[in-house]
Design a protein around this motif. Structure first.
Motif, PDB file in Angstrom:
ATOM      1  N   ARG A 297       0.799  -1.223   0.000  1.00 47.38           N
ATOM      2  CA  ARG A 297       0.000   0.000   0.000  1.00 47.38           C
ATOM      3  C   ARG A 297       0.840   1.285   0.000  1.00 47.38           C
ATOM      4  O   ARG A 297       0.623   2.181  -0.827  1.00 47.38           O
ATOM      5  N   ALA A 298       1.805   1.378   0.899  1.00 52.42           N
ATOM      6  CA  ALA A 298       2.555   2.631   1.085  1.00 52.42           C
ATOM      7  C   ALA A 298       3.210   3.104  -0.211  1.00 52.42           C
ATOM      8  O   ALA A 298       3.053   4.265  -0.614  1.00 52.42           O
ATOM      9  N   ALA A 299       3.916   2.183  -0.884  1.00 56.13           N
ATOM     10  CA  ALA A 299       4.630   2.558  -2.120  1.00 56.13           C
ATOM     11  C   ALA A 299       3.647   2.975  -3.213  1.00 56.13           C
ATOM     12  O   ALA A 299       3.862   3.972  -3.914  1.00 56.13           O
ATOM     13  N   VAL A 300       2.539   2.201  -3.337  1.00 56.35           N
ATOM     14  CA  VAL A 300       1.541   2.518  -4.376  1.00 56.35           C
ATOM     15  C   VAL A 300       0.902   3.882  -4.095  1.00 56.35           C
ATOM     16  O   VAL A 300       0.823   4.741  -4.983  1.00 56.35           O
ATOM     17  N   MET A 301       0.490   4.078  -2.833  1.00 57.90           N
ATOM     18  CA  MET A 301      -0.215   5.331  -2.499  1.00 57.90           C
ATOM     19  C   MET A 301       0.697   6.556  -2.601  1.00 57.90           C
ATOM     20  O   MET A 301       0.245   7.641  -2.921  1.00 57.90           O
ATOM     21  N   GLU A 302       1.989   6.355  -2.342  1.00 61.59           N
ATOM     22  CA  GLU A 302       2.934   7.475  -2.468  1.00 61.59           C
ATOM     23  C   GLU A 302       3.016   7.923  -3.930  1.00 61.59           C
ATOM     24  O   GLU A 302       2.924   9.113  -4.240  1.00 61.59           O
ATOM     25  N   THR A 303       3.137   6.953  -4.828  1.00 56.69           N
ATOM     26  CA  THR A 303       3.196   7.263  -6.269  1.00 56.69           C
ATOM     27  C   THR A 303       1.878   7.893  -6.738  1.00 56.69           C
ATOM     28  O   THR A 303       1.878   8.890  -7.469  1.00 56.69           O
ATOM     29  N   VAL A 304       0.762   7.299  -6.295  1.00 59.07           N
ATOM     30  CA  VAL A 304      -0.565   7.835  -6.645  1.00 59.07           C
ATOM     31  C   VAL A 304      -0.679   9.299  -6.212  1.00 59.07           C
ATOM     32  O   VAL A 304      -1.112  10.163  -6.983  1.00 59.07           O
ATOM     33  N   GLY A 305      -0.264   9.562  -4.966  1.00 57.62           N
ATOM     34  CA  GLY A 305      -0.346  10.930  -4.420  1.00 57.62           C
ATOM     35  C   GLY A 305       0.470  11.928  -5.229  1.00 57.62           C
ATOM     36  O   GLY A 305       0.017  13.030  -5.530  1.00 57.62           O
ATOM     37  N   GLN A 306       1.696  11.504  -5.609  1.00 60.71           N
ATOM     38  CA  GLN A 306       2.585  12.399  -6.364  1.00 60.71           C
ATOM     39  C   GLN A 306       1.995  12.726  -7.743  1.00 60.71           C
ATOM     40  O   GLN A 306       1.988  13.882  -8.174  1.00 60.71           O
ATOM     41  N   ILE A 307       1.506  11.673  -8.418  1.00 62.80           N
ATOM     42  CA  ILE A 307       0.961  11.886  -9.772  1.00 62.80           C
ATOM     43  C   ILE A 307      -0.327  12.723  -9.713  1.00 62.80           C
ATOM     44  O   ILE A 307      -0.524  13.637 -10.521  1.00 62.80           O
ATOM     45  N   ALA A 308      -1.192  12.428  -8.734  1.00 63.14           N
ATOM     46  CA  ALA A 308      -2.437  13.201  -8.586  1.00 63.14           C
ATOM     47  C   ALA A 308      -2.118  14.677  -8.376  1.00 63.14           C
ATOM     48  O   ALA A 308      -2.759  15.562  -8.970  1.00 63.14           O
ATOM     49  N   GLU A 309      -1.102  14.941  -7.563  1.00 59.90           N
ATOM     50  CA  GLU A 309      -0.713  16.331  -7.266  1.00 59.90           C
ATOM     51  C   GLU A 309      -0.217  17.036  -8.528  1.00 59.90           C
ATOM     52  O   GLU A 309      -0.611  18.172  -8.812  1.00 59.90           O
TER      53      GLU A 309
END
Length: 483
Positions: A301-313
């Motif tokens: 979860r952590a790695a996926v959500m970190e990437t998701v957060g960066q791209i969404a931003e």
């Protein structure tokens, strides 16, 4: 494949439409017959339509104002043809504050009369012209047969009202606003409309001439998606709107009115939707990109959500409307179907392997299955998404245009063929004299009326024989069944 719970278009288009509008949370029924509740997703779609039109109105010199909801009954009666046209649809208030009113009030069906009254006070000299106003408002028409967004007793719309010194100026304004509507429909809503002039039987009551943009829905029926009216001096004379010209002589003004309503939401649904639900043009879609994070194990979860957060931003900073679907209790497959039904133009999937490889999966809503999917590097993702959104926008317009063109038929051989074409759910383009008797005959024989005399006449400068009566005709008109 139809989405679960959505009636296929081929089975019952009307049912499909209602299913989609309700299941995608665009709107719901209200306790009052014929009225609707516009839900947040539907209202965001309307706000996008409103914003795109409002920018165009302001760019062409119009200002927004607001006029009252209640109109004195005597105002409506001043323009005879206007009241006759609206009489059956009026909602009338007779009691206020527990007392019977001295004069009944009409709940606004349209605002030509109250605005005409105001113009009469505001316009004195040629220096006050042109007066270019628009209002965003709700209107009430007591409709018998209603359908969510397409025809409701109360609906939201904009109505432009302008006053000019000459008929030439008023007609130029009428056509300019028709162009604005066409530009909006084609370039924002991806709806390839046909602009044209209404027949005398179909024009707005109180207008000298009416123009409209006509759109073809996925069942072949026509939808009048916007109208622009040259009102001549009808309302100017009814409300004594006069100005002193450069020679200090009193003249009546020339007025126009034009409008687009929440019916445009229905047009977007029925032009682009498929058996899986909505397909929204990116320029109007409330959510342009939905990001679905995918992981099986908690430690991923952590790695996926970190990437998701960066791209969404990154996408948000670039002005892209993004939503991250973080729902825990549903499977990715359910999410894919859910966002497909809601018509989100682009879906982005990011799982542990994508994080490792520095990529994402992008899926287009306008192209089904594997064809619409591709792997894209995270590097330069903003540019890739922007290009994809433009491609989806263009794709929807191309598909709608191809569909429309395949259902347009020029008919010049016989009236029987003309009726067959219309009854087969197609549009017939034929020579038409414009006469009331001919229009009534088509209504009786084919349950259809003329949509418009298109501005682009295929045989300009020529003439033919009216397909209905055989008399000489100088223009061709589209006929189709309509909403």
């Amino acid at each position: 494949m139809a989405h679960q719970g959505v009636t296929p278009q081929s089975e019952d288009f009307s049912r499909w439409y209602t299913d989609v509008v309700q299941k995608t949370d665009l709107a719901d029924y209200s306790p009052v017959r014929g009225c609707m509740i516009i839900k947040p997703y539907g209202y965001e779609l309307w706000e996008a339509i409103k914003g795109a039109l409002d920018r165009r109105f302001k760019a062409t010199g119009h200002q927004n104002a607001y006029f009252p909801l209640f109109i004195p009954e005597s105002f409506i009666k001043r323009e005879a043809e206007h009241v006759e046209g609206f009489a059956p649809e009026l909602a009338v208030v007779t009691i206020g504050g527990g007392k019977e009113l001295e004069e009944p009030l009409i709940v606004r069906p349209t605002s030509e009369t109250i605005i005409g009254w105001a113009f009469q006070k505001w316009i004195q000299s040629h220096r006050d012209l042109p007066l270019l106003l628009n209002q965003w408002a709700n209107v009430v028409r007591w409709e018998l047969r209603t359908r969510l967004f397409l025809r409701t007793m109360e609906f939201l719309w904009q109505e432009g009202h302008t006053a000019h010194a000459t008929h030439e100026d008023a007609l130029a304004e009428t056509m300019r606003m028709l162009d604005v509507y066409t530009d909006f429909a084609v370039n924002e809503a991806a709806i390839p409309v046909i602009p044209g002039r209404k027949s005398d039987q179909e024009r707005f009551k109180g207008a000298v001439s009416s123009f409209s943009i006509e759109a073809m829905m996925r069942d072949g029926k026509a939808l009048q998606a916007g109208t622009s009216h040259d009102l001549g001096q009808n309302f100017a004379k009814a409300f004594d709107i006069r100005y002193t010209d450069e020679n200090n002589e009193l003249q009546y003004v020339w007025t126009t009115s034009w409008g687009v309503s929440t019916r445009m939401v229905g047009a977007v649904v029925m032009t682009h939707g498929d058996d899986k639900g909505l397909r929204l043009p990116p320029r109007l879609a409330p959510i342009q990109v939905v990001i679905v994070p995918i992981f099986r194990k908690e430690e991923q979860r952590a790695a996926v959500m970190e990437t998701v957060g960066q791209i969404a931003e990154q996408l948000r900073e670039a002005g892209v409307r993004v939503h991250v679907d973080e729902r825990q209790n549903v499977q990715p497959g359910f999410k894919f179907n859910d966002w497909e039904m809601r018509g989100v133009p682009v879906r982005m999937e990011i799982g542990p392997k994508d994080v490792e490889k520095g990529q994402v999966v992008l899926a287009r809503r306008d192209i089904p299955g594997k064809e619409g999917k591709r792997f894209v590097p995270q590097e330069g993702i903003v540019q890739a998404v922007r290009e994809l959104l433009d491609a989806v926008q263009a794709g929807l317009l191309a598909q709608a245009t191809a569909f429309r063109d395949s259902h347009l038929h020029e008919v010049t051989d016989s009236y029987a063929h003309f009726v067959d074409v219309i009854q087969g759910g197609e549009w017939a383009l034929a020579w038409f004299c414009g006469g009331a008797e001919c229009e009534a005959k088509v209504k009786e024989d084919a349950q259809a009326v003329s949509r418009c005399f298109p501005l682009e006449q295929p045989h300009a400068g020529e003439h033919g024989k009216c397909i209905i009566c055989g008399e000489e005709a100088h223009e061709m008109a589209y006929f189709a069944k309509a909403y």
